[in-house]
Design an enzyme around this catalytic site. Structure first.
Site, PDB file in Angstrom:
ATOM      1  N   ASP A 201       0.856  -1.195   0.000  1.00  0.00           N
ATOM      2  CA  ASP A 201       0.000   0.000   0.000  1.00  0.00           C
ATOM      3  C   ASP A 201       0.889   1.240   0.000  1.00  0.00           C
ATOM      4  O   ASP A 201       0.765   2.115   0.854  1.00  0.00           O
ATOM      5  CB  ASP A 201      -0.916  -0.009   1.221  1.00  0.00           C
ATOM      6  N   ASN A 206       1.909   6.905   3.049  1.00  0.00           N
ATOM      7  CA  ASN A 206       2.636   5.916   3.846  1.00  0.00           C
ATOM      8  C   ASN A 206       4.146   6.073   3.721  1.00  0.00           C
ATOM      9  O   ASN A 206       4.900   5.171   4.087  1.00  0.00           O
ATOM     10  CB  ASN A 206       2.224   4.497   3.437  1.00  0.00           C
ATOM     11  N   ASP A 218       3.447   1.662   8.005  1.00  0.00           N
ATOM     12  CA  ASP A 218       2.179   0.946   7.802  1.00  0.00           C
ATOM     13  C   ASP A 218       2.301  -0.186   6.782  1.00  0.00           C
ATOM     14  O   ASP A 218       1.871  -0.083   5.635  1.00  0.00           O
ATOM     15  CB  ASP A 218       1.068   1.894   7.382  1.00  0.00           C
TER      16      ASP A 218
END
Length: 325
Positions: A201, A206, A218
């Protein structure tokens, strides 16, 4: 009555989770921007604040959560800039009062300046290092990037959920029928790419940037999949701009890990799958009381009209040849 599992996460319960590890919170709690899980900054007596991450119950198995933590620790041991969970009492993953949770050090930073070629190349180098380790062996307990799950199952869930206005359903079903065929064709053209461990992701939110460069946070969605999944979200703008951006990223990336150009056939397919799966994610989480206030536009007809328009644009983009670098 709110029966969602997170409804029991009162301030006292959150402090209990920290105290169960032998730490002494000072009572300060700050909720951070997270919806899939619950994340808080927690003040600690005579020490720096920590980040408490409480995992959504039943989403991941214990083995899958431990595998996420293990990957983060492997990366950190090799001085790759990620933020791994803290080892407390010999473990990174803890369980108390029915919740799995972890504590992290607090790390600041800002979003990377993706319009800077040097920044893009720097990020490419870091992702190349992450993928060089990720290619050593796949995850055993985490998901693999699956166009059927992200595409067809997402589409079917939206059709069954009843949130989309009825007059838009025929257009959505016809459009997604065609998109699913195009996505399968894109994966067929890219057949043979390596499946490696990924961040999963890797959008700019992030990635935190400081004077020392980037660090990645994350890993909650880390999966097995093609390397391009961690690269394409760094690209934006018109086709020529994205080609130049990708060239900058790969200039740094290939210092540490080779990139299989066959994966470029997947770029628009991956973007389409993210659009479809994100809408389905919101639909699946709509019973979580945190979601309607945070995403009030989701249940509106305007959202679904815009969503269908975005998917139509993707249908056109998937007919173009892959980016050249």
């Amino acid at each position: 009555m709110n029966t969602h599992p997170f409804a029991t996460l009162s301030p006292d319960r959150l402090l209990d989770l920290v105290e169960a590890l032998g730490l002494q919170p000072d009572g300060r709690l700050l909720a951070l921007n997270s919806y899939e899980n619950r994340v808080y900054q927690v003040g600690i007596e005579d020490s720096d604040p920590l980040i408490l991450k409480v995992y959504r119950p039943s989403r991941w198995s214990t083995a899958a959560l431990e595998e996420e933590h293990g990957f983060a620790l492997e990366l950190a041991e090799r001085d790759i800039p990620v933020v791994p969970p803290l080892i407390i009492n010999g473990n990174t993953l803890h369980e108390h009062a029915g919740f799995h949770y972890a504590l992290y050090p607090r790390r600041g930073g800002h979003a990377p300046e993706l319009d800077d070629p040097d920044t893009r190349e720097w990020l490419g180098r870091m992702l190349g290092r992450i993928h060089a380790l990720g290619a050593v062996e796949p995850f055993a307990h985490r998901l693999s990037l699956d166009p059927q799950r992200m595409g067809r199952e997402s589409r079917d869930h939206i059709l069954a959920q009843g949130l989309m206005p009825a007059h838009l359903l025929p257009a959505y079903q016809s459009l997604t029928d065609d998109l699913l065929i195009d996505i399968d064709a894109a994966f067929a053209r890219a057949q043979g790419y390596a499946v490696i461990r990924l961040h999963g992701d890797c959008h700019p939110g992030n990635i935190l940037w400081t004077d020392q460069g980037p660090h990645f946070v994350d890993l909650d969605d880390c999966i097995n999949g093609p390397a391009l999944q961690d690269l394409w979200m760094l690209l934006s703008g018109e086709r020529a701009e994205r080609a130049m951006q990708l060239s900058d990223v790969l200039a740094g990336y290939e210092d540490f890990h080779p990139f299989d150009l066959r994966e470029l056939h997947l770029l628009e397919a991956l973007r389409t799958l993210r659009l479809m799966s994100h809408a389905a994610w919101l639909a699946r989480r709509w019973d979580d009381p945190a979601f309607p206030p945070a995403f009030p536009w989701f249940a509106s007809g305007r959202f679904w009209e815009d969503h269908i328009l975005a998917l139509r644009e993707q249908a056109a983009a998937m007919q173009e040849p892959p980016l050249s670098v």
